[in-house]
Design an enzyme around this catalytic site. Structure first.
Site: not given
Ligand code: NAD
Length: 434
Positions: A140, A129, A134, A137, A236
């Site tokens: 994303s 990432r 990008q 990715d 990250y």
């Molecule tokens: P990302 O890494 O871009 O965002 C995750 C965010 O969580 C980051 O900004 C990070 O700083 C924050 N974070 C970490 N620990 C934290 C805490 N203790 N308190 C508050 N914030 C915290 O990830 P993303 O690509 O946005 O994906 C987010 C989630 O969505 C992931 O778990 C991913 O698996 C999930 N997702 C699910 C589906 C689905 O179909 N269900 C599809 C895509 C992504």
């Protein structure tokens, strides 16, 4: 196979067979670009139907549409969305290349089998990432879909309006939405909820995202904790201390109790999802409230989440649906295919398959090559899985080695996560909020 000329390079695009999977790995647009460079593209009949592409559209793009699955898997490069099942993996020919969402750390046996059969694999969920990568990715691009869809699901389930309304039958107050985790999915969720007229607040451990949250018209929840170690030097997210987590849970409990909708997306690369919303917090929410836990697949941000299910607790619905991108297959496929095309631009030169294995993106994405697993984290996982079980270790496997812990291809980043700027750009919502 590497270095083959344009006239001989064959790419296969199979129909996805995983239950509920409606995306396709290449759209006619992206096929056209390959066939124009002399590559032969074989698409399995019906592969694009669920995402809006007929066989004729692929033929018009220069592909050969074949009814026979074997013919597609006989290609030198096979491109998929989901990992192959056993039967599909067996069809891949020795020495060929497979590109898909392989979730290698959760599928060690498959990776070992493919390596033994000298199949070179590239896992789209391992694309670093970074800014340069990008455009490839998929985590994303697919998280963008998930963040959007999460809000629509919540709005559909919530027994209230999202926007404020002033009507002859009285005034309606807008829904209150809390978004936890403001990465790619979270920022898209904020933008979508705002577009529907909700009052939105959001929280993330990385203080750097505050500005992005506010630029989308949401309020940033300030939690007085030490955030100096909330992210790595590369921007990250890192796992927070137990004390910080406790403080976050406490403040978020109050915010959640006042919200109609909570969308949780908090994730730390390669780690289980932080547990932020407890059962007690859910019990403080009003009946009819809705929680969508996007982190369901990696353990959930909410104590009561069950991956792939909707749970009702004291009148609160907790949605843990997986693979949301597949519920919007047209645009999810369009973006996935575009990511693939950008990777292929790096791997195919002058119509020949000729990856530069010293390139950082290629190096980060290739999992098996020359009969071996070459991806460092996957090798470590393999070593862990081959080691004799440690006696009496509390909790059994380490979180990262638990089979459901590695982020899925449509979800958590496997290796790295780019900084805040990238997240906002990847969400495609910069300046989109009025
Ligand atoms: P990302 O890494 O871009 O965002 C995750 C965010 O969580 C980051 O900004 C990070 O700083 C924050 N974070 C970490 N620990 C934290 C805490 N203790 N308190 C508050 N914030 C915290 O990830 P993303 O690509 O946005 O994906 C987010 C989630 O969505 C992931 O778990 C991913 O698996 C999930 N997702 C699910 C589906 C689905 O179909 N269900 C599809 C895509 C992504």
């Amino acid at each position: 196979m590497e270095g083959q000329t344009a006239s001989t390079l064959t790419v296969g695009v199979p129909r996805e067979t995983a239950p509920g999977e409606r995306r396709v790995a290449m759209t006619p647009d992206t096929v056209k670009r390959l066939t124009a460079s002399g590559v032969v593209v074989k698409v399995e009949s019906g592969a694009g139907l669920a995402s809006g592409h007929s066989d004729d559209a692929y033929v018009a793009a220069g592909a050969t549409v074949v009814p026979d699955t074997d013919q597609v898997y006989d290609a030198q490069v096979v491109i998929k969305v989901q990992k192959p099942n056993q039967d599909e993996a067996a069809r891949l020919r020795r020495g060929s290349t497979l590109i898909a969402l392989l979730q290698p750390m959760s599928n060690i046996d498959l990776m070992r089998d493919l390596a033994e059969r000298d199949i070179t694999t590239f896992s789209m969920d391992a694309i670093p990432r970074t800014t340069r990568a990008q455009s490839m990715d998929v985590l994303s691009s697919q998280a963008t879909v998930a963040g959007y869809k999460a809000v629509l699901m919540a709005a559909d389930t919530l027994p209230r309006f999202f926007p404020m309304l002033t009507t002859a039958a009285g005034s309606i107050v807008p829904a209150k939405v809390l978004v936890v985790g403001a990465g790619v999915a979270g920022l898209q969720a904020i933008a979508t909820a705002r577009r529907l007229g909700a009052v939105v607040e959001a929280y993330d451990t990385r203080p750097v995202v505050k500005e992005q949250v506010e630029s989308l018209g949401a309020k940033f929840v300030d939690i007085p904790v030490d955030t100096s170690d909330a992210q790595t030097a590369g921007g990250y997210a890192k796992e927070v201390s137990t004390e910080t987590l406790r403080k976050q849970q406490e403040v978020l409990a109050d915010r959640a109790a006042r919200s109609d909708v909570v969308i949780t997306t908090a994730a730390v690369p390669g780690r289980p999802a932080p547990r932020l919303i407890s059962r007690e917090t859910v019990e403080r929410m009003r009946p009819g409230s809705v929680i969508v836990d996007l982190a369901a697949e990696t353990g959930g941000n909410v104590e009561l989440t069950r991956a792939g299910e909707n749970v009702e607790h004291n009148g609160v619905t907790i949605m843990g649906q997986l693979n949301l991108p597949s519920t919007m297959p047209v645009h999810a496929s369009q973006m996935y295919a575009k990511n693939i095309q950008n990777l292929l631009d790096l791997l195919i030169k002058g119509g020949a398959f000729a990856p530069d294995y010293e390139d950082e993106i290629v190096k980060g994405t290739v999992i098996t090559r020359n009969g071996e697993i070459v991806h460092e984290m996957t090798r470590q996982r393999l070593a862990e899985s081959s080691a004799p079980a440690a006696p009496n270790t509390e909790g059994g496997q380490s979180p990262i080695s638990a089979p459901n812990r590695e982020p899925s291809g449509t979800s958590t980043p496997v290796l790295t996560q780019d900084g805040a700027t990238q997240s906002a750009e990847a969400a495609g919502i910069r300046n989109s909020q009025s």
